[in-house]
Write a protein that holds these residues in place. Structure first.
Motif, PDB file in Angstrom:
ATOM      1  N   ASN A 129       1.199  -1.785  -0.102  1.00  0.00           N
ATOM      2  CA  ASN A 129       0.199  -0.052   0.329  1.00  0.00           C
ATOM      3  C   ASN A 129       0.864   1.228   0.139  1.00  0.00           C
ATOM      4  O   ASN A 129       0.485   2.514   0.808  1.00  0.00           O
ATOM      5  N   ARG A 130       1.839   1.073  -0.678  1.00  0.00           N
ATOM      6  CA  ARG A 130       2.614   2.644  -0.779  1.00  0.00           C
ATOM      7  C   ARG A 130       2.699   2.957  -2.543  1.00  0.00           C
ATOM      8  O   ARG A 130       3.710   3.802  -2.592  1.00  0.00           O
ATOM      9  N   GLU A 131       2.592   2.675  -2.951  1.00  0.00           N
ATOM     10  CA  GLU A 131       2.822   2.683  -4.611  1.00  0.00           C
ATOM     11  C   GLU A 131       1.882   4.487  -4.754  1.00  0.00           C
ATOM     12  O   GLU A 131       3.123   5.266  -5.799  1.00  0.00           O
ATOM     13  N   GLN A 132       1.120   5.014  -4.315  1.00  0.00           N
ATOM     14  CA  GLN A 132       0.967   5.933  -3.843  1.00  0.00           C
ATOM     15  C   GLN A 132       1.756   7.318  -3.020  1.00  0.00           C
ATOM     16  O   GLN A 132       2.292   9.003  -3.998  1.00  0.00           O
ATOM     17  N   ASP A 133       2.791   6.643  -2.581  1.00  0.00           N
ATOM     18  CA  ASP A 133       4.282   7.673  -2.079  1.00  0.00           C
ATOM     19  C   ASP A 133       5.396   7.686  -2.739  1.00  0.00           C
ATOM     20  O   ASP A 133       5.945   7.799  -2.385  1.00  0.00           O
ATOM     21  N   ILE A 134       5.661   6.967  -4.109  1.00  0.00           N
ATOM     22  CA  ILE A 134       6.319   7.528  -5.311  1.00  0.00           C
ATOM     23  C   ILE A 134       6.393   9.160  -5.672  1.00  0.00           C
ATOM     24  O   ILE A 134       5.386   9.227  -5.619  1.00  0.00           O
ATOM     25  N   LEU A 135       7.886   9.530  -5.297  1.00  0.00           N
ATOM     26  CA  LEU A 135       7.634  10.999  -5.791  1.00  0.00           C
ATOM     27  C   LEU A 135       8.335  11.434  -7.309  1.00  0.00           C
ATOM     28  O   LEU A 135       9.452  10.704  -7.440  1.00  0.00           O
ATOM     29  N   GLU A 136       7.134  11.303  -7.959  1.00  0.00           N
ATOM     30  CA  GLU A 136       8.211  11.773  -9.364  1.00  0.00           C
ATOM     31  C   GLU A 136       8.258  13.001 -10.116  1.00  0.00           C
ATOM     32  O   GLU A 136       7.828  14.034  -9.318  1.00  0.00           O
ATOM     33  N   TYR A 137       8.883  13.487 -10.183  1.00  0.00           N
ATOM     34  CA  TYR A 137       9.607  14.940 -10.808  1.00  0.00           C
ATOM     35  C   TYR A 137      10.365  15.254 -12.015  1.00  0.00           C
ATOM     36  O   TYR A 137      10.578  14.398 -12.692  1.00  0.00           O
ATOM     37  N   GLU A 138       9.748  16.037 -12.415  1.00  0.00           N
ATOM     38  CA  GLU A 138      10.221  16.726 -13.993  1.00  0.00           C
ATOM     39  C   GLU A 138      11.704  17.020 -13.854  1.00  0.00           C
ATOM     40  O   GLU A 138      12.077  15.892 -15.157  1.00  0.00           O
ATOM     41  N   GLN A 139      12.482  16.939 -12.999  1.00  0.00           N
ATOM     42  CA  GLN A 139      14.153  17.017 -13.574  1.00  0.00           C
ATOM     43  C   GLN A 139      14.451  15.941 -13.039  1.00  0.00           C
ATOM     44  O   GLN A 139      13.990  15.009 -11.974  1.00  0.00           O
TER      45      GLN A 139
ATOM     46  N   CYS B 113      12.796   4.017  -7.452  1.00  0.00           N
ATOM     47  CA  CYS B 113      11.502   3.811  -8.272  1.00  0.00           C
ATOM     48  C   CYS B 113      11.574   3.725  -9.361  1.00  0.00           C
ATOM     49  O   CYS B 113      10.719   3.873 -10.515  1.00  0.00           O
ATOM     50  N   GLY B 114      12.925   2.753  -9.826  1.00  0.00           N
ATOM     51  CA  GLY B 114      12.642   2.341 -11.213  1.00  0.00           C
ATOM     52  C   GLY B 114      13.204   2.796 -12.691  1.00  0.00           C
ATOM     53  O   GLY B 114      13.172   2.799 -14.144  1.00  0.00           O
ATOM     54  N   SER B 115      12.763   4.679 -12.215  1.00  0.00           N
ATOM     55  CA  SER B 115      12.454   5.687 -13.664  1.00  0.00           C
ATOM     56  C   SER B 115      14.320   6.201 -12.934  1.00  0.00           C
ATOM     57  O   SER B 115      14.282   6.741 -11.701  1.00  0.00           O
ATOM     58  N   ILE B 116      14.777   7.466 -13.816  1.00  0.00           N
ATOM     59  CA  ILE B 116      15.855   8.797 -13.557  1.00  0.00           C
ATOM     60  C   ILE B 116      15.203   9.516 -12.784  1.00  0.00           C
ATOM     61  O   ILE B 116      15.429  10.815 -12.871  1.00  0.00           O
ATOM     62  N   ASN B 117      13.580   9.821 -13.059  1.00  0.00           N
ATOM     63  CA  ASN B 117      13.421  10.650 -12.135  1.00  0.00           C
ATOM     64  C   ASN B 117      12.108  10.477 -11.303  1.00  0.00           C
ATOM     65  O   ASN B 117      11.092  11.074 -10.543  1.00  0.00           O
ATOM     66  N   SER B 118      12.166   9.307 -10.350  1.00  0.00           N
ATOM     67  CA  SER B 118      11.659   9.115  -8.669  1.00  0.00           C
ATOM     68  C   SER B 118      11.898   8.505  -8.004  1.00  0.00           C
ATOM     69  O   SER B 118      13.690   7.984  -8.089  1.00  0.00           O
TER      70      SER B 118
END
Length: 171
Positions: free
Chosen positions: A14-24, A126-131
């Protein structure tokens, strides 16, 4: 796809909504620390190595730690040999800069380095270069299904400590 596999994995907790994604881009420790506005040491970097049989193993360390070859050899009975960028993608399903111990393409053994235990929370990708996601060390151990805590790093700042450092490296 990699970010999606991490979301699916973290959904179990129940933590998928806590992933932080950003532009940079946050592919390096410094970039991630800037994006998250935290000290680089709190970035949990995931390093990919080959074991004796040539299989991948992951070692997660604090952002300011470096692998100590002598300690690594003592712990794993092999020389520290990192995977190539192509092998990393094939084994983990994640690109360099987004590698994390969650949502892996293959069943890979994960080890957590004690350099992270001086912090209440750390930020693995979290699997990407911006998360990234903020997790406690206990959560990181649980979510990654880590084999054990190890001491294979050097040159991390022992003066940067939040709360009390847990010196029990085998949980």
């Amino acid at each position: 796809m990699s970010l999606q596999s991490v979301k699916e994995h973290l959904k179990k907790f129940n933590r998928e909504q806590d992933i932080l994604e950003y532009e940079q881009i946050s592919a390096t420790v410094e970039q991630a620390a800037n994006a998250l506005q935290v000290t680089p040491a709190k970035i949990a970097k995931t390093l990919s190595f080959k074991d004796k049989e040539g299989n991948a193993i992951l070692v997660v360390t604090a952002g300011d730690a470096k692998i100590d070859n002598k300690k690594f050899r003592s712990q794993f009975d092999i020389k520290a040999k990192m995977l190539s960028a192509q092998e990393v993608v094939e084994q983990t399903g994640h690109v360099i800069g987004g590698v994390c111990p969650f949502g892996l393409a293959n069943d890979i053994k994960v080890y957590l380095d004690i350099s992270m235990k001086r912090f209440n929370t750390v930020f693995p990708a979290c699997g990407s270069i911006n998360s990234a996601i903020e997790v406690t060390c206990d959560e990181l151990q649980q979510y990654s299904r880590a084999v054990e805590w190890v001491d294979v790093s050097k040159e991390w700042n022992t003066e940067l400590i939040e709360g009390k450092m847990n010196t029990n490296i085998i949980d």
